[in-house]
Design an enzyme around this catalytic site. Sequence first.
Site, PDB file in Angstrom:
ATOM      1  N   ASP A   1       0.755  -1.163  -0.023  1.00 32.77           N
ATOM      2  CA  ASP A   1       0.060   0.075  -0.098  1.00 32.77           C
ATOM      3  C   ASP A   1       0.952   1.345  -0.077  1.00 32.77           C
ATOM      4  OD1 ASP A   1      -2.474   1.731   0.792  1.00 32.77           O
ATOM      5  OD2 ASP A   1      -3.058  -0.309   0.792  1.00 32.77           O
TER       6      ASP A   1
ATOM      7  N   HIS B   1      -3.745   6.078   3.614  1.00 29.56           N
ATOM      8  CA  HIS B   1      -4.417   4.651   3.079  1.00 29.56           C
ATOM      9  C   HIS B   1      -3.992   3.449   3.718  1.00 29.56           C
ATOM     10  CE1 HIS B   1      -5.565   2.041   0.008  1.00 29.56           C
ATOM     11  NE2 HIS B   1      -6.740   2.724  -0.139  1.00 29.56           N
TER      12      HIS B   1
ATOM     13  N   ALA C   1      -7.523  -8.903  -8.608  1.00 31.37           N
ATOM     14  CA  ALA C   1      -8.428  -9.811  -7.805  1.00 31.37           C
ATOM     15  C   ALA C   1      -9.238 -10.918  -8.695  1.00 31.37           C
ATOM     16  CB  ALA C   1      -9.478  -8.528  -7.493  1.00 31.37           C
TER      17      ALA C   1
ATOM     18  N   SER D   1     -11.336  -0.587  -0.767  1.00 32.07           N
ATOM     19  CA  SER D   1      -9.942  -0.799  -0.097  1.00 32.07           C
ATOM     20  C   SER D   1      -9.976  -1.381   1.364  1.00 32.07           C
ATOM     21  CB  SER D   1      -9.300   0.569  -0.013  1.00 32.07           C
ATOM     22  OG  SER D   1      -8.819   1.106  -1.178  1.00 32.07           O
TER      23      SER D   1
END
Length: 434
Positions: free
Chosen positions: A106, A145, A255, A307
């Site tokens: 991240d 984040h 994903a 997220s």
Amino acid sequence: MSLGTFRRAAAASVVLGVVGSLVAGPAYAATPTPAPSGSDSAPRWSPIGIAAAGECKFPSENVQGTPWALQRVLLNELWKNGRTGRFAKDGPGGKKGEPVKVAVIDTGVNDRNPQLADKVEDGTSLLPPKQQGEKDDGKNDTVGHGTKVAGIIAAKPITGTGFVGLAPGAAILSIKQNDDQGSGSVQSLITAINLAVAKGADVINISQDVRAEGDSNDFALKDQLKAAVEDADRKGVVVVASSGNDGREGDTFPAAFETVLAVGASDRNNERAPFSEYGQFVDIAAPGVDMLSTVPAGGQCVDNGTSFSSPYVAGVAALLKGAYPDWTPAQVRARIEQTAQRTQRGANKFIGWGVVDPVKAVQSGDEQAAEPHEDPKLAIDRAPVVAQPLGLAETQADRDRRTGTFVLGGGVLAVAALAGGSVVLRDRRRRHEG
């Protein structure tokens, strides 16, 4: 209070309700411009995009209440038998008592937040230093984040807030490959995944997504990314990734790869959040609306996006890895999918197998097949799950608008009652005078 005064007060209340809805409403994850289709140019990847980046100050205040996404979880049941994100017994390599290591790929994870103090076991930055001699060990998070993502996974309980991570016994491995300038690439994501595996991660969380542009997806970077997540799977690492926030149908990567647990966002009604990317690749959904989590230097704030759905599931995966260290990643994925809350027997393209049920996933016994299967009958003691193309949660802004409507309606009724009472009183006085 005179009738005129009451009218002015009611009008002021309505104005305040409208203003409150404009100020207090959270900003949903931004929807990017759709990728072009039918392009004559060579296929390429869109830039790595952080799935959500809400605005809040660092540090922030502690939020005393328990966020809605945790109110639906019986934490005592979730952590029963010491299942908090530590290995309960020896698995491959013998790890009894050690924390499960979750890699957060991240924007970095700032461990100056008291809930993350001593939680970042290792850190690395793949970004080039901005100036000669500068060192970034993955604990510098200018965006916030990655710190929010890590908090949802492993924040420890402290006095003054009802927020806590789902696996507070887990450790965080921070691999920084993005920042507030949009740095990072598919190649650095591949490098980050390989590095996480090399550093002994048990679970990898990727709250980022990339989309292929053009007519073909058959090119080298996709193959390299697929190879990286498949290698992690072979080495026993559970890879969890967000589906993305385009709010439309279509595969996103990593994903959409088979060995990755693809997580979409659900709202308070267990429906797909309107921004959540959907399609047959989505395996599971998890809360992603008004998600409270840790921010750099201290405190918490609210954000929205897939997220924050992904680490919710990664936290459950960490609990399962700790409880069942011999399970394969496929078994961990299947347990999470099989125990999800849903009202149909199989999966659908909006919320996959359903909305994750952390307690049921962790407390459903020691046996688990490597594939989920359809329920022969539906459980009737669970909250209903309705998969719809657009499911809108009741946000704070919705509540403010609803309150304003009630105030307005109540004011109208009160004014009508006063006016009617005035007419009755006037007529009565006239009769007495007559």
